[in-house]
Structure formats: C-alpha cells, structure tokens
Scaffold this motif. Structure first.
Motif, short mmCIF file in Angstrom:
data_model
loop_
_atom_site.label_atom_id
_atom_site.label_comp_id
_atom_site.label_asym_id
_atom_site.label_seq_id
_atom_site.Cartn_x
_atom_site.Cartn_y
_atom_site.Cartn_z
N ILE A 130 -0.07 8.46 -6.45
CA ILE A 130 -1.12 8.87 -7.41
C ILE A 130 -0.53 9.06 -8.81
CG2 ILE A 130 -2.61 10.82 -8.06
CD1 ILE A 130 -3.35 11.11 -5.12
N LYS A 174 -1.18 2.30 -5.93
CA LYS A 174 -2.46 2.55 -6.60
C LYS A 174 -2.58 1.93 -8.00
CE LYS A 174 -3.93 6.51 -3.79
NZ LYS A 174 -5.21 6.36 -3.17
N GLY A 222 0.83 -1.20 0.00
CA GLY A 222 0.00 0.00 0.00
C GLY A 222 0.87 1.25 0.00
N GLY A 223 0.22 2.38 -0.26
CA GLY A 223 0.96 3.63 -0.39
C GLY A 223 1.67 4.04 0.89
N THR A 251 5.69 4.90 1.31
CA THR A 251 6.34 6.15 1.74
C THR A 251 7.14 5.91 3.03
OG1 THR A 251 4.27 6.85 2.79
CG2 THR A 251 4.73 7.72 0.60
#
Ligand SMILES: Cc1ncc(COP(=O)(O)O)c(C=O)c1O
Length: 453
Positions: free
Chosen positions: A257, A283, A113-114, A118
């Motif tokens: 994104i 994503k 997942g994002g 990060t």
C-alpha cells in the motif's frame, strides 16, 4: 435476457474477496467504467474513487499514456517465460525502479500481486539466512492486525484472526506482537513518554525467542486493513531497525500500500528514514492497469545469491507471470509519469491539504477522536466519547455506517468498524479533495445524529 450485472443468481456464484455473496447479490456493486478519479457502476451511478480502487489506481482511470504503452507492447510481445529468460520491457522497468528507489536497492524480482511479493520476501529471507551461515533461522515476527496477503505464508504473517483462523494451523514459526497504535496503546502508555514500549517489546521478543532462530521481521510502514489503521510513531522503525541489525535479522517492509508515493515519499522506508533488507511492493506500481508487484532487494542481501551454478545459491522461487512484458510496460509508463510529473510531491502537498480538511471537520464532530495518516493516506477514528476515547460498542460500527452513507452519495472510501480513511489517486486535484470532504461532511452530520440519538 437479464443483464449479467442484475442477474442475482449469477452474482451469487461469483466468489468475491472476503464477501458474503448472498448479501452482495441483493445489493451488488458492479463497476463498468472509469475516468480520472471517478468510476461508474452498472446502474449509471458515478462515484469519486476516494480509495484509488483499493490503494492501486495511482494515476486514475483511463490514463491514455499507460493504455498506449500496454497496447504497443501487446503488438510486439505479450508473454516471455521468466524460466528461460527475461524481456526488454522488464529490464527497462528494473532500470527505472533503481533510479526511483533509495540507493541501496539495485536488485528486483518481479511478481504479479502483493501476496506473491510478501511470500517471496519471506522465502528469500529464509534462503538468505541459510546461505549466510544461519541455518536455524526460520521464525518471523509480525504484528497483530497486519495484513500481508491471502496465500499460506502471507496469511501466516497476517495478524488478524478473522481471515486466518479457519485455515489454521498455518506455516509454523510466526510470532505476533501488538501494534504501535498510539491512540489506543496496547500497553496503556502515552506517546512520547512511553519510551516507544511497542518497539522495545519487539526487541525483547527477538531476544526471548533466541535471535539465532529469527530470520526476519515483516511489517507495513503504515497498516490499514479491516483490522485497523495504524500509523506508527516516527521512532518505532528506527528502534526496530537497530534491533534487527544487531541480531542479523532481515527487516522486510510490506509496502504493497505505502510504496510508489502514497505516503508523500517514494517509499514508506524513506518516510520513516530506515533501510529494510527487502521492500515488497505492488498495487500503485502499475496503477491497476496490469497485475504487477515486486521485491526490491538490498545489495548486501543479493550478494549471498551469487555463486557458481553447482553451489545452487540462486533464489529457488518463481511464477509464470513474473516480469510479464504487458505488466512491465504498464509499470514503465506509470513510474515514468510518477517521476516526470513529480507525483510523489503532489501526494505530499495534497495529503497535507486533505489532512487540514479532515482536522477542520473533526472539530465539528465529537464522534471523531483522532485524525491520522501520512501523504495521501489519511483518515479518522470514531469514538463514543472523545474526552476519554471510549469506543462505540462493537455492534455499532460507525465506520461501516459512514461508508454506506458515502457510497449512497457517490463516494468510495476505506473503512473498518471504527475508522474511515481516504487514499485518492496521486493525480487528484484540490477540487477532488474538496468534493471528497464535502460529501464526508454531509455523511458525518447524518452519522453524528444517528449515533448520538
Ligand atoms: C499491506 C498489504 N500486503 C499484502 C497484500 C496482498 O496483496 P494482494 O491482494 O495483491 O495479494 C495487501 C492487499 O491488500 C496489502 O494491503
């Protein structure tokens, strides 16, 4: 028995993201089916997915190639622990990614997942600095208004107080700067005579903090969250790249994104013509068919992680589902289709078509002050008075009004209080864009009347 999608007492007890569940239960939105660029809710109403889920479903819903790939993989192998080894599908995806990404990125760590991406990018940066002779470097510079995820490190980098102040104090060492937001410049300047003050201030912030304490700068190429829609000027990242390189600071692009063709280039880094040390992506990478994200690591950074086992230079980080074979099978099918069908170019041409439509619409509605975006991420900002860019009072929230009107008419969009944006699937057609714009036009006519009465 009441259907689950209509069971108010059930709906109040399923906690959704950043959502007041009491209000949601009274007006629920439960999606049950998707086909192409359209989804259907539990009441049978169909919507154009003008937002690709939430910047995710690049190939649209019900893509048979991706479904087949996951199904076949499931028959063969559904799980392999990244603690003990990897799997053939993850390696296939790595190979494809290195072809797709700019040349310097030949290392990948798969995640789910994002926020994981990060977090991993920042942890990798800290470890990189430590084992490259800079043990005092622990600070990160990020932007106000940015969204980098919900976990503690990612939230510390996030710039909007709305989602984080309740959890403070968070991870120490995060410094925020004002965003490169030309339409409402935080430094009251005008582009291009501003000399790109917003980038120079990041440079000065680095110098003022003692560069030997700064590990990285993390930014989205284009940021879009409830805190705002910011499209930096072309020069911003070139100046930032030069400043970070000068001081040995890692530049991290959060492309959760913007990656995988959204901006009409493979990555935002290509769109802005800079090479960050790390690209965090997710994503659109799996088009939403399985949880999948990654960090792409530049060669010179990865070099610092090789060594003898006893040196303990390996990246001290991992997740059970990283490189999951089902997620990677989805990733292989998605990326193959993006490359074979040249969907990055489609995002560029279709994005220009959408932009043209929005600019034409903007001429007819004085409540639109600005049209901006890149590739298939385009939007408008609302104003009370276009001549002097006066915003609507905070209580008015024109973006939310248009979002509601659009949803009533079967169109899903991304809005903040003062903006409306679209990021339709990369496989959309001109006819889909025409449908999105026709509904938008209708909504704006109503909104303009309401807002100016
Ligand atoms: C730019 C950006 N970074 C990070 C994240 C966090 O990703 P996730 O929700 O998959 O954890 C998001 C999510 O919307 C995002 O938009």
């Amino acid at each position: 028995m009441t259907a689950p999608s209509e069971d108010t007492s059930l709906l109040r007890h399923v906690v959704l993201d950043f959502m007041q569940m009491d209000s949601f239960a009274k007006d629920p939105f439960v999606v049950v089916r998707g086909e192409g660029v359209r989804v259907t809710d539990a009441t049978g109403k169909t919507y154009i997915d003008g937002l690709s889920g939430v910047f995710v479903v690049a190939l649209g819903h019900g893509n048979q190639r991706v479904i087949r790939a996951i199904t076949e993989q499931m028959q063969r192998l559904s799980f392999a622990p990244p603690l003990h080894g990897t799997n053939d599908r993850a390696l296939e995806l790595a190979q494809l990614l290195f072809q797709f990404a700019p040349p310097k990125y030949n290392t990948v760590k798969f995640l789910s997942g994002g926020s994981e991406a990060t977090e991993a990018a920042m942890k990798l940066t800290k470890q990189y600095q430590q084992q490259s002779g800079h043990p005092r470097r622990y600070k990160f510079i990020a932007k106000y208004g940015a969204y980098h995820g919900a976990t503690a490190g990612a939230l510390s980098a996030t710039g909007g107080w709305e989602r984080k102040s309740v959890f403070e104090p968070l991870v120490p060492g995060f410094i925020h700067v004002h965003p490169p937001y030309c339409y409402r410049c935080p430094y009251d300047k005008t582009y291009p005579s501003c000399g790109i003050t917003c980038a120079r201030i990041v440079e000065r912030t680095i110098e003022s903090e003692d560069p030997e304490t700064v590990a990285g700068v993390i930014m989205e190429p284009i940021s879009i969250s409830s805190a705002g829609f910011v499209v930096p000027p072309r020069e911003f990242f070139a100046i930032l790249r030069a400043a970070t390189a000068k001081h040995g600071i890692n530049l991290i692009f959060d492309e959760i994104i913007c990656g995988f063709g959204r901006l009409g280039e493979t990555f935002g880094a290509v769109y802005y013509g800079v090479s960050p040390e790390i690209i965090a992506c997710g994503k659109g990478m799996s088009s939403g068919y399985a949880p999948l994200a990654a960090i792409l690591i530049a060669d010179h950074v990865q070099e610092a992680f090789y060594g003898a086992t006893e040196e303990r230079k390996e990246f001290h980080h991992g997740h059970t589902y990283g490189g999951n074979p089902l997620a990677c099978a989805a990733g292989v099918a998605v990326l193959s289709q993006i490359m074979e069908e040249n969907l990055v170019a489609n995002a560029r041409t279709l994005g220009a078509y959408l932009r043209g439509h929005l600019e034409e619409i903007a001429e007819r509605y004085p409540i639109i002050g600005d049209v901006r975006g890149a590739g298939l991420l385009q939007g408008v900002e609302f104003v009370k008075d276009r001549a002097n860019r006066e915003p609507f009072p905070a209580s008015v929230k024109p973006g939310k009004l248009v979002e509601r009107l659009a949803k009533e008419r079967g169109l899903l969009a991304r809005t903040g209080n003062e903006f409306l944006a679209f990021a339709p699937p990369l496989v959309s057609t001109k006819a889909d864009i025409d449908d999105i714009c026709a509904i938008t036009d209708e909504c704006l006519a109503i909104a303009q009347k309401q807002l100016q009465s």
